[in-house]
Write a protein that holds these residues in place. Structure first.
Motif, PDB file in Angstrom:
ATOM      1  N   LEU A   1     -16.001   3.561  -1.062  1.00 27.17           N
ATOM      2  CA  LEU A   1     -14.972   2.908  -0.251  1.00 27.17           C
ATOM      3  C   LEU A   1     -15.214   1.424   0.003  1.00 27.17           C
ATOM      4  CD1 LEU A   1     -14.362   5.693   2.435  1.00 27.17           C
ATOM      5  CD2 LEU A   1     -12.906   5.101   0.493  1.00 27.17           C
ATOM      6  N   MET A   2     -16.459   1.000   0.097  1.00 25.67           N
ATOM      7  CA  MET A   2     -16.740  -0.358   0.559  1.00 25.67           C
ATOM      8  C   MET A   2     -16.080  -1.451  -0.290  1.00 25.67           C
ATOM      9  SD  MET A   2     -17.921  -2.120   2.971  1.00 25.67           S
ATOM     10  CE  MET A   2     -18.909  -0.922   3.860  1.00 25.67           C
ATOM     11  N   PRO A   3     -16.128  -1.397  -1.641  1.00 29.22           N
ATOM     12  CA  PRO A   3     -15.467  -2.469  -2.404  1.00 29.22           C
ATOM     13  C   PRO A   3     -13.982  -2.614  -2.081  1.00 29.22           C
ATOM     14  CG  PRO A   3     -16.942  -1.241  -3.825  1.00 29.22           C
ATOM     15  CD  PRO A   3     -16.869  -0.474  -2.529  1.00 29.22           C
ATOM     16  N   GLY A   4     -13.293  -1.508  -1.853  1.00 32.31           N
ATOM     17  CA  GLY A   4     -11.883  -1.580  -1.492  1.00 32.31           C
ATOM     18  C   GLY A   4     -11.664  -2.235  -0.146  1.00 32.31           C
ATOM     19  N   LEU A   5     -12.603  -2.031   0.774  1.00 33.90           N
ATOM     20  CA  LEU A   5     -12.483  -2.606   2.111  1.00 33.90           C
ATOM     21  C   LEU A   5     -12.750  -4.109   2.119  1.00 33.90           C
ATOM     22  CD1 LEU A   5     -14.282   0.171   4.220  1.00 33.90           C
ATOM     23  CD2 LEU A   5     -11.821  -0.236   4.016  1.00 33.90           C
ATOM     24  N   VAL A   6     -13.650  -4.566   1.258  1.00 35.40           N
ATOM     25  CA  VAL A   6     -14.003  -5.988   1.266  1.00 35.40           C
ATOM     26  C   VAL A   6     -13.190  -6.802   0.274  1.00 35.40           C
ATOM     27  CG1 VAL A   6     -16.351  -5.432   2.000  1.00 35.40           C
ATOM     28  CG2 VAL A   6     -15.864  -5.757  -0.443  1.00 35.40           C
ATOM     29  N   ASP A   7     -12.371  -6.166  -0.549  1.00 41.22           N
ATOM     30  CA  ASP A   7     -11.668  -6.880  -1.622  1.00 41.22           C
ATOM     31  C   ASP A   7     -10.776  -7.998  -1.091  1.00 41.22           C
ATOM     32  OD1 ASP A   7     -10.936  -7.386  -4.279  1.00 41.22           O
ATOM     33  OD2 ASP A   7      -9.183  -6.102  -4.141  1.00 41.22           O
ATOM     34  N   LEU A   8      -9.912  -7.695  -0.133  1.00 34.32           N
ATOM     35  CA  LEU A   8      -9.016  -8.720   0.400  1.00 34.32           C
ATOM     36  C   LEU A   8      -9.763  -9.816   1.154  1.00 34.32           C
ATOM     37  CD1 LEU A   8      -5.777  -6.866   1.587  1.00 34.32           C
ATOM     38  CD2 LEU A   8      -5.949  -8.697  -0.092  1.00 34.32           C
ATOM     39  N   PRO A   9     -10.719  -9.477   2.050  1.00 32.12           N
ATOM     40  CA  PRO A   9     -11.477 -10.557   2.698  1.00 32.12           C
ATOM     41  C   PRO A   9     -12.217 -11.455   1.710  1.00 32.12           C
ATOM     42  CG  PRO A   9     -11.788  -8.493   3.880  1.00 32.12           C
ATOM     43  CD  PRO A   9     -11.028  -8.164   2.636  1.00 32.12           C
ATOM     44  N   LEU A  10     -12.795 -10.861   0.661  1.00 34.90           N
ATOM     45  CA  LEU A  10     -13.475 -11.675  -0.347  1.00 34.90           C
ATOM     46  C   LEU A  10     -12.498 -12.615  -1.046  1.00 34.90           C
ATOM     47  CD1 LEU A  10     -15.911  -9.145  -2.074  1.00 34.90           C
ATOM     48  CD2 LEU A  10     -16.535 -11.106  -0.644  1.00 34.90           C
TER      49      LEU A  10
ATOM     50  N   PHE B   1      -8.031   2.510  -9.738  1.00 34.73           N
ATOM     51  CA  PHE B   1      -7.759   1.250  -9.053  1.00 34.73           C
ATOM     52  C   PHE B   1      -8.887   0.241  -9.281  1.00 34.73           C
ATOM     53  CE2 PHE B   1      -5.218   4.370  -6.869  1.00 34.73           C
ATOM     54  CZ  PHE B   1      -4.016   3.713  -6.668  1.00 34.73           C
ATOM     55  N   ALA B   2      -8.527  -1.030  -9.171  1.00 37.51           N
ATOM     56  CA  ALA B   2      -9.487  -2.104  -9.386  1.00 37.51           C
ATOM     57  C   ALA B   2     -10.619  -2.069  -8.374  1.00 37.51           C
ATOM     58  CB  ALA B   2      -8.777  -3.452  -9.328  1.00 37.51           C
ATOM     59  N   ALA B   3     -10.302  -1.824  -7.109  1.00 36.69           N
ATOM     60  CA  ALA B   3     -11.313  -1.878  -6.053  1.00 36.69           C
ATOM     61  C   ALA B   3     -11.469  -0.560  -5.304  1.00 36.69           C
ATOM     62  CB  ALA B   3     -10.980  -2.994  -5.064  1.00 36.69           C
ATOM     63  N   PHE B   4     -10.379   0.141  -5.046  1.00 41.67           N
ATOM     64  CA  PHE B   4     -10.440   1.359  -4.237  1.00 41.67           C
ATOM     65  C   PHE B   4     -10.923   2.556  -5.057  1.00 41.67           C
ATOM     66  CE2 PHE B   4      -8.457   5.344  -2.907  1.00 41.67           C
ATOM     67  CZ  PHE B   4      -8.996   5.470  -1.637  1.00 41.67           C
TER      68      PHE B   4
END
Length: 423
Positions: free
Chosen positions: A385-394, A377-380
């Motif tokens: 875990l952190m990049p996947g969690l912040v991807d949408l807010p960013l 996956f691109a972020a997850f």
């Protein structure tokens, strides 16, 4: 320049106490995240430098991250030298992950090569990939297929241009950040729209930075890429992929679902182009299949890390690690990625798939089948875990910033200190 706290659990040293040679990734976004993860998982220290998208700095594998005023700043090269000196990065592998960063590093190749291990070619090579006009000129000389292009000299000549609509306006290079370069391409369906859009694009990038070409019909499923790490004019690691889904679905500025396939015509055409410029480094060569004549037509050549380079790690060709090993002087046997592996940007692909279903191009069953492939996956990532969690807010914050006025920011030096306004 500002420095974040180290975020890796390891000290960045081997069991013998010797610090391994690391990598400095400059620019990019999700493609940079893939590089950071790949190298970090192997115990190679990685630093990330950006003036734009910060997602890679949230990875647990990013030992340190830095911000700067960007590759377009007059002090950019001096900034890189200062960074290397102040943080003991001399001899590290330097990797470009954005177009502007690629231009900077390639144009100052000799100067930077005295400090870093370079992974981008010099500008004499990169220029054939960086400017679409030069790319198509090279393709024509090699007998490779590419979209029909028009070259009006001014607005008056454009008004009388004999062309079949729809056509596409594209920036020749994508270094600036504006609505035209972010979109990658503007479709125009009639003469009035062409004149209006052309003037709009010219106001942003200038008339000489616009390519006008035919629209090749088809969405993401007609788009293919040859992705590779080359060394001294030959491929070391490579794969062919279909960029099956994209967002927006007709003119995607980003792929959302990419899968490896076997496609000899794409591979052969890409290799002919790259051999002709004696290429070395990471590269993605984009093609579109034109069902009207059955030909694969070259669109773009990205001579730097691309968004979905992490696909290689699950297809048997870890591009980041191959690039690092080549930069360290290792000799490697050629390898090819296997078919039927996939990369997905989860949140964007849900939207792209939904739109494809509404358009009648994708069935729910086919969408669910795409999840059965071995996938990255691109972020997850389970171990990060952190990049996947912040991807949408960013992503949401970046969209908002395009429409809200930016607050005034104090200028800062490379050491983070404030600079007085210039007079």
């Amino acid at each position: 320049m500002s420095l974040t706290s180290p975020s890796t659990p390891a000290s960045g040293r081997t069991a013998s106490g010797v610090r391994p040679t690391g990598a400095l990734v400059v620019g990019g976004a999700h493609g940079s995240l893939a590089l950071v993860r790949s190298l970090g998982r192997r115990g190679i220290p990685v630093c990330y430098l950006t003036d734009d998208h910060p997602i890679a700095k949230y990875s647990r594998y990013a030992a340190r991250s830095f911000t700067w005023r960007g590759p377009g700043d007059v002090g950019a090269i001096e900034c890189l030298k200062t960074l290397a000196r102040d943080h003991q990065l001399e001899g590290w592998v330097l990797i470009a992950a954005g177009d502007a960063e690629l231009r900077l590093l390639s144009q100052h190749h000799v100067d930077l090569a005295s400090i870093f291990r370079m992974t981008v070619p010099a500008w004499e090579t990169v220029r054939w990939t960086h400017d679409k006009r030069l790319t198509y000129e090279r393709a024509a000389s090699l007998g490779l297929d590419y979209p029909r292009c028009y070259n009006p000299r001014d607005l008056q000549e454009l008004a009388g241009l004999d062309c079949r609509f729809p056509v596409v306006l594209k920036p020749t290079v994508r270094e600036q950040r504006n609505a035209f370069t972010r979109a990658k391409a503007w479709r125009v369906d009639d003469r009035a729209a062409l004149l209006a859009r052309y003037q709009e694009a010219a106001a942003m990038v200038g008339e000489r930075a616009i390519v006008l070409q035919e629209l090749i019909p088809g969405g993401g499923s007609a788009q293919f890429s040859y992705a590779a790490a080359w060394h001294r004019g030959s491929p070391v690691a490579s794969l062919v992929a279909r960029r099956t889904r994209q967002y927006p679905i007709d003119f995607g500025y980003t792929s959302t679902f990419v899968e490896t396939i076997e496609q000899k015509d794409v591979e052969e055409a890409a290799c002919r182009f790259l051999k002709s410029i004696d290429y070395g480094g990471l590269v993605e060569v984009e093609f579109k299949h034109d069902h009207r004549d059955g030909r694969y037509k070259i669109l773009d050549v990205n001579a730097r890390a691309w968004t979905w380079n992490g696909l290689g790690s699950i297809a048997g060709v870890d591009f980041a690690h191959v690039l690092w090993r080549l930069a360290m002087g290792e000799t490697m046997e050629p390898m090819r990625g296997h078919a039927d592996a996939a990369w997905m940007h989860g949140s964007r692909d849900i939207l792209a798939a939904a739109l494809e279903m509404l358009a009648g191009r994708l069935s729910p069953a086919d969408y669910l089948r795409s999840w059965r492939k071995p996938m990255v996956f691109a972020a997850f990532a389970k171990d990060d875990l952190m990049p996947g969690l912040v991807d949408l807010p960013l992503a949401a914050m970046r969209v908002l910033r395009r429409y809200l006025p930016a607050p005034a920011q104090p200028r800062r030096g490379v050491d983070g200190s404030r600079l007085r306004p210039s007079h």
